[in-house]
Design a protein around this motif. Structure first.
Motif, short mmCIF file in Angstrom:
data_model
loop_
_atom_site.label_atom_id
_atom_site.label_comp_id
_atom_site.label_asym_id
_atom_site.label_seq_id
_atom_site.Cartn_x
_atom_site.Cartn_y
_atom_site.Cartn_z
N TYR A 61 0.83 -1.21 0.00
CA TYR A 61 0.00 0.00 0.00
C TYR A 61 0.86 1.25 0.00
N LYS A 62 1.92 1.26 0.82
CA LYS A 62 2.79 2.43 0.88
C LYS A 62 3.52 2.64 -0.44
N ALA A 63 3.91 1.56 -1.11
CA ALA A 63 4.59 1.67 -2.40
C ALA A 63 3.66 2.25 -3.45
N VAL A 64 2.39 1.80 -3.44
CA VAL A 64 1.42 2.33 -4.40
C VAL A 64 1.12 3.79 -4.09
N LYS A 65 1.01 4.12 -2.83
CA LYS A 65 0.69 5.50 -2.44
C LYS A 65 1.83 6.46 -2.81
N SER A 66 3.05 6.03 -2.56
CA SER A 66 4.19 6.91 -2.86
C SER A 66 4.60 6.88 -4.32
N LYS A 67 4.06 5.90 -5.08
CA LYS A 67 4.38 5.74 -6.50
C LYS A 67 5.87 5.53 -6.72
N ASP A 68 6.45 4.81 -5.78
CA ASP A 68 7.88 4.45 -5.90
C ASP A 68 7.96 3.16 -6.73
N ILE A 69 8.48 3.28 -7.95
CA ILE A 69 8.49 2.14 -8.86
C ILE A 69 9.36 1.01 -8.33
N LYS A 70 10.47 1.34 -7.71
CA LYS A 70 11.38 0.32 -7.21
C LYS A 70 10.71 -0.51 -6.12
N GLU A 71 10.04 0.15 -5.18
CA GLU A 71 9.33 -0.56 -4.11
C GLU A 71 8.14 -1.34 -4.67
N TYR A 72 7.48 -0.73 -5.63
CA TYR A 72 6.32 -1.37 -6.25
C TYR A 72 6.73 -2.68 -6.90
N VAL A 73 7.82 -2.67 -7.67
CA VAL A 73 8.31 -3.89 -8.33
C VAL A 73 8.76 -4.92 -7.30
N LYS A 74 9.40 -4.46 -6.25
CA LYS A 74 9.87 -5.38 -5.20
C LYS A 74 8.70 -6.13 -4.57
N TRP A 75 7.61 -5.41 -4.23
CA TRP A 75 6.47 -6.07 -3.58
C TRP A 75 5.65 -6.89 -4.57
N MET A 76 5.64 -6.50 -5.83
CA MET A 76 4.98 -7.34 -6.83
C MET A 76 5.70 -8.68 -6.98
N MET A 77 7.01 -8.65 -6.96
CA MET A 77 7.78 -9.90 -7.03
C MET A 77 7.49 -10.76 -5.80
N TYR A 78 7.39 -10.12 -4.63
CA TYR A 78 7.08 -10.87 -3.42
C TYR A 78 5.72 -11.56 -3.54
N TRP A 79 4.69 -10.84 -4.03
CA TRP A 79 3.36 -11.43 -4.09
C TRP A 79 3.29 -12.57 -5.10
N ILE A 80 4.05 -12.48 -6.17
CA ILE A 80 4.08 -13.59 -7.14
C ILE A 80 4.69 -14.82 -6.49
N ILE A 81 5.80 -14.65 -5.80
CA ILE A 81 6.46 -15.78 -5.12
C ILE A 81 5.57 -16.32 -4.01
N PHE A 82 4.90 -15.44 -3.27
CA PHE A 82 4.04 -15.89 -2.18
C PHE A 82 2.84 -16.67 -2.71
#
Length: 198
Positions: free
Chosen positions: A24-45
């Motif tokens: 949520y914080k990555a989407v709110k801040s529009k930080d692409i690096k954090e956004y990609v990091k958490w997207m990779m986490y959710w795919i693995i999870f």
């Protein structure tokens, strides 16, 4: 049992709620690096959860099974190990890239088949529901008409019984005597009329 409960709560808190908040914080801040990091986490999870469904059946007897699962979730989340990013870049991304066209074709076919099956079963369900409604209405109408007929016959018999019981006998005698009087007067007038002719 205690290890299972411990794993359940640790996975709920650290494996789901903690990453969801930082996503949520990555989407709110529009930080692409954090956004990609958490997207990779959710795919693995998601892949871990799918694999866990089968491993829980066959490997739950294995020693330290739940401890290994807790350690794996911690390894995925750790900013030092970056386990989710490592697994995604080394294994998941190359595999999905090479099989992407086949997976897309399978998904399109599955979507078309599921849509056709949904339409087919929807039509059958509507036919069954319509037939059941017609049968229920016809049975209900027959039962309703029988009930109304029995009510009307009962009401008529009640009205007949009430009218005979409410009318006093003197009134019936009076009406019969009133009816007999005109007959006698009519016969008397006929008698006088006939006597007048002679």
């Amino acid at each position: 049992y205690l290890l299972f409960v411990l794993f359940f709560f640790s996975r709920l808190i650290f494996g789901t709620l903690y990453p969801a908040y930082y996503s949520y914080k990555a989407v709110k801040s529009k930080d692409i690096k954090e956004y990609v990091k958490w997207m990779m986490y959710w795919i693995i999870f998601a892949l871990f959860t799918t694999a866990e469904t089968f491993t829980d059946i066959f490997l739950c007897w294995f020693p330290f099974y739940y401890e290994l699962k807790i350690a794996f979730v911690a390894w995925l989340l750790s900013p030092y190990t970056k386990g989710s990013s490592l697994l995604y870049r080394k294994f998941v991304h190359p595999t999905l890239s090479s099989k992407e066209k086949e997976i897309d074709d399978c998904l399109v076919q599955a979507k078309d088949r599921s849509y056709d099956a949904l339409v087919h079963f929807g039509k059958r369900g509507l036919n069954v529901a319509a037939t059941a409604a017609v049968m229920a209405a016809s049975k209900g109408q027959g039962a309703l008409s029988e009930r109304l007929r029995s009510f009307s016959m009962q009401d008529l018999s009640t009205i007949r019984g009430d009218s005979s019981s409410t009318v006093p006998p003197s009134v019936t005698v009076r009406t019969s005597s009133k009816q007999s009087h005109p007959k006698t007067s009519r016969s008397a007038s006929e008698g006088t009329g006939s006597s007048g002719k002679y």
